[in-house]
Each structure stands twice: as C-alpha cells, then as structure tokens.
Motif scaffolding. Structure first.
Motif, PDB file in Angstrom:
ATOM      1  N   VAL A 125      -2.066   8.388  16.911  1.00 34.23           N
ATOM      2  CA  VAL A 125      -2.993   7.333  16.508  1.00 34.23           C
ATOM      3  C   VAL A 125      -2.168   6.081  16.238  1.00 34.23           C
ATOM      4  N   PHE A 126      -2.591   4.969  16.827  1.00 30.93           N
ATOM      5  CA  PHE A 126      -1.946   3.687  16.602  1.00 30.93           C
ATOM      6  C   PHE A 126      -2.901   2.757  15.850  1.00 30.93           C
ATOM      7  N   LEU A 127      -2.317   1.833  15.117  1.00 34.56           N
ATOM      8  CA  LEU A 127      -3.080   0.814  14.408  1.00 34.56           C
ATOM      9  C   LEU A 127      -2.815  -0.538  15.045  1.00 34.56           C
ATOM     10  N   ALA A 128      -3.889  -1.163  15.526  1.00 30.35           N
ATOM     11  CA  ALA A 128      -3.825  -2.574  15.926  1.00 30.35           C
ATOM     12  C   ALA A 128      -4.442  -3.345  14.771  1.00 30.35           C
ATOM     13  N   SER A 129      -3.595  -3.922  13.920  1.00 33.54           N
ATOM     14  CA  SER A 129      -4.070  -4.501  12.669  1.00 33.54           C
ATOM     15  C   SER A 129      -4.806  -5.805  12.908  1.00 33.54           C
ATOM     16  N   ALA A 130      -5.582  -6.196  11.905  1.00 33.24           N
ATOM     17  CA  ALA A 130      -6.310  -7.460  11.987  1.00 33.24           C
ATOM     18  C   ALA A 130      -5.344  -8.629  12.123  1.00 33.24           C
ATOM     19  N   GLY A 131      -4.103  -8.440  11.667  1.00 38.73           N
ATOM     20  CA  GLY A 131      -3.101  -9.491  11.769  1.00 38.73           C
ATOM     21  C   GLY A 131      -2.410  -9.562  13.111  1.00 38.73           C
ATOM     22  N   GLY A 132      -2.671  -8.570  13.982  1.00 39.18           N
ATOM     23  CA  GLY A 132      -2.145  -8.636  15.335  1.00 39.18           C
ATOM     24  C   GLY A 132      -1.024  -7.665  15.661  1.00 39.18           C
ATOM     25  N   SER A 133      -0.466  -6.974  14.677  1.00 38.90           N
ATOM     26  CA  SER A 133       0.621  -6.038  14.959  1.00 38.90           C
ATOM     27  C   SER A 133       0.064  -4.708  15.470  1.00 38.90           C
ATOM     28  N   VAL A 134       0.889  -3.976  16.214  1.00 39.80           N
ATOM     29  CA  VAL A 134       0.516  -2.662  16.737  1.00 39.80           C
ATOM     30  C   VAL A 134       1.619  -1.680  16.377  1.00 39.80           C
ATOM     31  N   ARG A 135       1.247  -0.559  15.754  1.00 42.98           N
ATOM     32  CA  ARG A 135       2.258   0.447  15.410  1.00 42.98           C
ATOM     33  C   ARG A 135       1.625   1.829  15.350  1.00 42.98           C
ATOM     34  N   GLU A 136       2.466   2.842  15.547  1.00 37.86           N
ATOM     35  CA  GLU A 136       2.002   4.223  15.424  1.00 37.86           C
ATOM     36  C   GLU A 136       1.829   4.567  13.951  1.00 37.86           C
ATOM     37  N   VAL A 137       0.714   5.220  13.612  1.00 38.15           N
ATOM     38  CA  VAL A 137       0.470   5.594  12.217  1.00 38.15           C
ATOM     39  C   VAL A 137       0.234   7.087  12.027  1.00 38.15           C
ATOM     40  N   PHE A 169      -7.021  11.481   7.043  1.00 36.12           N
ATOM     41  CA  PHE A 169      -5.887  10.739   6.491  1.00 36.12           C
ATOM     42  C   PHE A 169      -6.412   9.745   5.476  1.00 36.12           C
ATOM     43  N   ASP A 170      -5.622   9.504   4.417  1.00 38.05           N
ATOM     44  CA  ASP A 170      -5.897   8.386   3.531  1.00 38.05           C
ATOM     45  C   ASP A 170      -5.425   7.097   4.206  1.00 38.05           C
ATOM     46  N   ILE A 171      -6.219   6.037   4.067  1.00 36.19           N
ATOM     47  CA  ILE A 171      -5.866   4.735   4.632  1.00 36.19           C
ATOM     48  C   ILE A 171      -5.284   3.861   3.522  1.00 36.19           C
ATOM     49  N   GLY A 172      -4.075   3.359   3.733  1.00 37.76           N
ATOM     50  CA  GLY A 172      -3.415   2.511   2.742  1.00 37.76           C
ATOM     51  C   GLY A 172      -3.865   1.062   2.837  1.00 37.76           C
ATOM     52  N   ALA A 173      -3.396   0.266   1.895  1.00 43.58           N
ATOM     53  CA  ALA A 173      -3.764  -1.150   1.860  1.00 43.58           C
ATOM     54  C   ALA A 173      -3.305  -1.896   3.107  1.00 43.58           C
ATOM     55  N   ASP A 174      -2.214  -1.418   3.722  1.00 40.01           N
ATOM     56  CA  ASP A 174      -1.689  -2.053   4.929  1.00 40.01           C
ATOM     57  C   ASP A 174      -2.236  -1.402   6.197  1.00 40.01           C
ATOM     58  N   GLY A 175      -3.201  -0.493   6.041  1.00 38.38           N
ATOM     59  CA  GLY A 175      -3.782   0.198   7.185  1.00 38.38           C
ATOM     60  C   GLY A 175      -3.052   1.454   7.581  1.00 38.38           C
ATOM     61  N   GLY A 176      -1.905   1.731   6.961  1.00 38.83           N
ATOM     62  CA  GLY A 176      -1.147   2.937   7.275  1.00 38.83           C
ATOM     63  C   GLY A 176      -1.865   4.203   6.834  1.00 38.83           C
TER      64      GLY A 176
END
Length: 280
Positions: A125-137, A169-176
């Motif tokens: 699962v990857f996160l494409a954040s509202a701020g524009g970054s993309v990372r594996e979570v 999964f729990d979702i953190g404040a940073d989307g992690g």
C-alpha cells in the motif's frame, strides 16, 4: 433486505463502484471507461483510460482521481473533464484506491502479474499524500484489493483476497500506517471490493463464492446477499445511504483472454438497513 435488481447490464469486467452526487460511478475495465449511472439506469461515460485495473476515488473538493495502472500514474479529472496528473506512482501494477477525508490517497499494488500466471509475491500500500509526496506505507499483503477508511480517518481496512482476511492499520497524523492487525478472518471468503457502514461493519464482494457478505470486526457474519455471478465490489449509497450497489460479472479466470464473459457485467442494487459511512 430487498430484492436484488439490475440497474445496468451488458458490461464487461466491472469494478470500483462509488456513490457521488446522486449517481453511482463505476469502471468497466474491459472497455477502459468510467461510467456514471443514475437510479433509473440512465448512464454516461465520464472518462476513458486504457488501463486494467482502472479504479477511482473522490477528493474532498469533489474531483475524481483515477488510477492509471498501465503508466503508473494517479490522474485527476478536472471540472471540464480533462485529465491531469495528480501523482506519479511509478512502475505499473496498481490496483485499488481510497481517499480519506483529508485528501490522502491510499493506492495498493500487487507484487506479481496474476494474469500472466506469475508466482505470488506480496503486494503493498502506498500513500499519495495531499501534499504531493508518494511513499510505501504497508507491505506483505498477498493480494491487496478493496480498501476503506473509517469516518474519523483513524483506520484503513484492506482486503487481502489470497489470505481470506481483512487487515486493519491505524492511520497517523502524517498519513502513515501502524498497528497492523487482522480485522476479520473470513474463512472461505475471498474479499474483493469493500465498503463500510454506520455500525462499523464491512461489506465485501466475493467473486468465486458469488455473494456479498456483511461482517463485524472479528469476522462474525451479519448478512449475506447471494448473487448469480461473481461479485467484484460493492458500495453503499442512494438517497438514504442504504442502497447496496454491487458490480458483478461471470468470472472465467485470471489467465483467460477475457477474464469475464463479455456482456455479463452488471450493476446490481438492493436495499439494506444500515447506511454507509466513511470512504469510499
């Protein structure tokens, strides 16, 4: 539980149902089309993207995002209908998507090509954040499929089709994501697309068992809707939020040239007691 009625037929591999703005949107993977259908069965094609899979979600501002799996991009449909690049995801192979209430997009990908008969390798699962970054979570999900986020943005639930489980999964404040756990062991169930209701239960669609099942956390079965073909995904919507929409088709097999029988794809609807909640 109401009777199961056909809202629209004659389609191919139908997926990704999403209720938005008084209509149901779904994808026809066979045709490379995103289609909107109203409660009277009137439909229109709202986007064309040659991609399989082809899943969609809605941003908080009302714009649709579309996973273009073939070129590893997350596209955004602008108000005039033009498609813009929302995020670069990377290599092909992306599957389902859910966007939470903060605009964070969770997109999953399979670790192998099932249509080529490759050996199973866990997906991510990857996160494409509202701020524009993309990372594996998250990783180690055999076959990541449908996903849902609880109304308070605190929990992501992922269907692992090959492990017959819903994983949370729990979702953190940073989307992690953290605190991975089995939300429900489904026994013989094979979960594909999922949705949440206001009592915290999950509906999951099941292709080989030709049904949709409502389960509580822990796996207790609360309700079952039997189908006459494989159920690929489900969504709650309608005027009261209590219409369960199911996209279904006659399944032939992952390695077949046409995985579903052409023209067998249908959008089905039935009434349930508990309205939908959360995302999608």
């Amino acid at each position: 539980m109401g009777e199961v009625r056909t809202l629209l037929g004659g389609r191919g591999l139908v997926e990704s149902p999403r209720w938005h703005g008084g209509r149901l949107y779904f994808s026809d993977w066979s045709a490379g089309e995103v289609v909107a259908v109203d409660l009277d069965g009137g439909s229109e094609v709202v986007a064309r993207v040659e991609s399989l899979p082809l899943c969609t979600a809605w941003l908080p501002d009302g714009r649709m995002v579309i996973v273009s799996s073939a070129d590893g991009r997350l596209l955004r449909r602008e108000p005039g209908g033009d498609l813009a690049v929302h995020a670069e995801l990377g290599e092909p192979g992306w599957n389902d998507i859910v966007v939470d209430g903060r605009g964070n997009a969770y997109v999953n990908r399979i670790g192998f090509n099932p249509m080529a008969g490759e050996e199973v390798k866990p997906g991510f699962v990857f996160l494409a954040s509202a701020g524009g970054s993309v990372r594996e979570v998250a990783g180690d999900i055999d076959f990541p499929n449908g996903m849902a986020v609880t109304p308070d943005n605190s929990t992501l639930i992922v269907a692992d089709s090959y492990r017959s489980a819903l994983v949370a999964f729990d979702i953190g404040a940073d989307g992690g994501l953290s605190n991975r756990r089995v939300w429900a062991d489904l026994g013989e169930g094979v979960p594909d697309g999922i949705c949440l209701d206001a009592e915290g239960a999950v509906w999951y669609a099941d292709v080989p068992n030709q049904r949709c099942v409502r389960v509580a956390e822990g796996g207790t079965v609360l309700d079952v809707v039997e189908l006459d073909r494989g159920g690929f995904a489900c969504a709650l919507g309608g005027p009261q939020g209590t219409t369960l929409f199911v996209v279904a088709a006659e399944w032939r097999g992952m390695t077949e040239e046409n995985p579903v029988a052409p023209g067998s794809g249908r959008v089905l609807a039935t009434e349930v007691e508990v309205p939908g909640a959360g995302w999608p």
